[in-house]
Design an enzyme around this catalytic site. Structure first.
Site, short mmCIF file in Angstrom:
data_model
loop_
_atom_site.label_atom_id
_atom_site.label_comp_id
_atom_site.label_asym_id
_atom_site.label_seq_id
_atom_site.Cartn_x
_atom_site.Cartn_y
_atom_site.Cartn_z
N ARG A 111 0.75 -1.63 -0.56
CA ARG A 111 0.01 0.18 0.12
C ARG A 111 1.17 1.01 -0.29
O ARG A 111 0.25 2.01 -0.61
CB ARG A 111 -0.59 0.02 0.84
CG ARG A 111 -2.51 -0.62 0.91
CD ARG A 111 -3.45 -0.68 2.38
NE ARG A 111 -3.54 -1.38 2.81
CZ ARG A 111 -4.37 -2.26 3.85
NH1 ARG A 111 -3.97 -1.80 4.98
NH2 ARG A 111 -5.31 -3.40 3.63
N CYS A 150 -9.51 -1.33 5.59
CA CYS A 150 -10.59 -0.97 5.80
C CYS A 150 -11.48 0.58 6.35
O CYS A 150 -11.76 1.22 6.55
CB CYS A 150 -11.71 -2.32 6.53
SG CYS A 150 -10.71 -2.70 7.83
N GLU A 203 -3.22 -1.40 13.51
CA GLU A 203 -4.07 -0.48 12.72
C GLU A 203 -3.94 1.00 12.99
O GLU A 203 -4.48 1.55 12.08
CB GLU A 203 -5.22 -1.26 13.92
CG GLU A 203 -6.64 -0.33 13.06
CD GLU A 203 -7.41 -1.09 11.66
OE1 GLU A 203 -5.87 -2.14 11.30
OE2 GLU A 203 -7.78 -0.88 11.19
N LYS A 206 -1.72 2.26 10.69
CA LYS A 206 -1.80 1.87 8.64
C LYS A 206 -3.11 2.90 8.77
O LYS A 206 -2.74 3.79 7.66
CB LYS A 206 -3.20 1.30 9.07
CG LYS A 206 -2.16 -0.49 8.69
CD LYS A 206 -2.92 -2.09 8.67
CE LYS A 206 -2.05 -3.18 8.87
NZ LYS A 206 -2.68 -4.29 8.72
N ARG A 236 -11.88 -3.13 19.21
CA ARG A 236 -11.76 -3.64 18.97
C ARG A 236 -13.79 -4.11 19.68
O ARG A 236 -13.57 -4.06 21.31
CB ARG A 236 -11.52 -5.21 18.52
CG ARG A 236 -12.44 -6.48 18.13
CD ARG A 236 -11.85 -6.59 16.33
NE ARG A 236 -10.56 -6.35 16.17
CZ ARG A 236 -10.63 -6.11 14.92
NH1 ARG A 236 -11.58 -5.54 14.40
NH2 ARG A 236 -9.84 -6.23 14.38
N HIS A 243 -17.50 -0.24 10.71
CA HIS A 243 -16.53 0.14 11.49
C HIS A 243 -17.08 1.68 12.36
O HIS A 243 -17.48 1.90 11.07
CB HIS A 243 -15.35 0.62 11.34
CG HIS A 243 -14.57 -1.05 11.04
ND1 HIS A 243 -15.27 -2.00 11.48
CD2 HIS A 243 -13.47 -1.03 10.29
CE1 HIS A 243 -14.07 -2.61 11.47
NE2 HIS A 243 -12.56 -2.34 10.03
#
Ligand code: NAP
Length: 350
Positions: A111, A150, A203, A206, A236, A243
């Site tokens: 990415r 995501c 996460e 990112k 989470r 989300h």
């Protein structure tokens, strides 16, 4: 109408792979030629290798399809959708690209590579221009095109129109993320039921690095990162799909909540203008009810391809705050890749 383009799905048995198969079963441009998973699954029928977890037609009608090898010689198609974990993606995606395939990947492996588009068609369709530089750089006939994490995908769907209209200086995002984001079997039920886990490995990093690339400027052979500060706090929660993100944002000119709501509500982009089959008609739904958006009421609308914003109000810290919701395995994964491929097709690349 011209013949459909044959495609390969890598990681076809997983949480995201199954959504690819379901979406591709009746796609107007693409038809499944090869399904591939790990060596454990090779040579098995899809129905025997895959525990189908979605509603609708089981196995997307491809239950008798035999899973192919993970090599480009055995499973080549001109378009490849990848729902691989990062490790296998690092090996397999460049091999398919080198062999001439246009690989649309969900994995994080490439990415942030300089010549790899990190694409959300509503947000940065012009970044597809990097494909040419990537081909030159590697001497490939094909290329890799990625979709973001995501959580970052959902976030930039709301940030892009605000950045284009006002300019963003700073973003603070606190997420409440669904368990499906961790793949299958993912987080053990004994850990997540009745609980909130304040840690998702990598996460936050990112979201913080991908957002400035997504909102950055295409400069022929690289992307100039958007000059903004992004901080992410990821959790989470015991939700299946969707989300939720609590977002505070500092915008230039200090616009009012009403101006922000109008900007988001009226926003339409290239996929809507082109009428791409997977594009939602309305990319951002702005809710007026004080207790929306909610996962159970909103996330599955438009096949999970639009995002939802509500509770737009003043923020004493950064100026504006709101609640944001999006589908992690559709807008944030399978639907995202397929929309990327549709845009590439519309631009004559696929
Ligand atoms: P998953 O449910 O764990 O599925 C993983 C898939 O990869 C399975 O088909 C598995 O096949 C295959 N696989 C595992 N090891 C392999 C190997 N060594 N060689 C070839 N194939 C192998 O994972 P997922 O949630 O679908 O995620 C897939 C990718 O999408 C990941 O990179 C993830 O980060 C990304 N992603 C996920 C989401 C989400 O919300 N879930 C969102 C955005 C991006 P077998 O069945 O044969 O083991």
């Amino acid at each position: 109408m011209s013949a459909k383009i044959p495609v390969t799905v890598l990681g076809a048995t997983g949480v995201v792979g199954q959504r690819f198969v379901r979406r591709l079963a009746h796609h107007p441009f693409f038809v499944v030629q090869h399904l591939v998973a790990s060596e454990r699954s090779e040579g098995k029928r899809y129905r025997d290798a895959c525990a189908w977890r979605l509603d609708g037609e089981p196995y997307g009608g491809l239950g008798d399809h035999v899973l192919g090898p993970g090599s480009e010689e055995g499973s080549f198609s001109p378009v490849v959708f990848s729902a691989l974990d990062t490790g296998p993606a690092k090996e397999m995606e460049p091999a398919f690209a080198k062999a001439g395939a246009l690989v649309f990947s969900n994995a994080s492996a490439f990415r942030m590579a300089e010549t790899v588009p990190l694409l959300v068609p509503e947000v940065n369709g012009e970044h597809l221009g990097l494909v040419e530089a990537q081909r030159r750089h590697h001497g490939w006939k094909g290329a890799i095109v990625t979709n973001p994490n995501c959580t970052a995908t959902v976030l930039v769907m709301a940030l892009a129109p605000l950045h284009a209209t006002f300019g963003i200086e700073a973003v603070m995002m606190t997420s409440m993320q669904a368990v499906s984001g961790a793949g299958y079997p993912g987080v053990p039920s004994l850990d997540i039921l009745g609980n909130v886990i304040p840690f998702i490995r990598n996460e936050e990093e990112k979201v913080e690095e991908e957002t400035p690339k997504l909102l950055g400027r295409f400069a022929q052979d690289h992307i100039e990162m958007a000059p903004m500060v992004v901080t992410a706090l990821c959790h989470r929660v015991p939700v299946l799909e969707g989300h939720t993100e609590a977002v505070s944002v500092r915008l230039k000119g200090n616009p009012s909540p009403e101006e922000v709501a109008k900007t988001l509500r009226e926003w339409r982009a290239e996929p809507q203008a082109l009428g791409l089959p997977t594009a939602p008609r309305i990319p951002v739904h702005v809710h007026d009810l004080p207790d929306r958006p909610q996962v159970r009421k909103d996330v599955e609308g438009d096949g999970g391809m639009s995002v939802h914003v509500g509770r737009i109000r003043p923020c004493p810290l950064l100026g504006i705050k709101f609640t944001l919701l999006g589908h992690n395995t559709e807008r944030g994964a399978a639907g995202a890749s397929i929309l990327n491929a549709e845009l590439a097709h519309a631009k004559g690349l696929a």
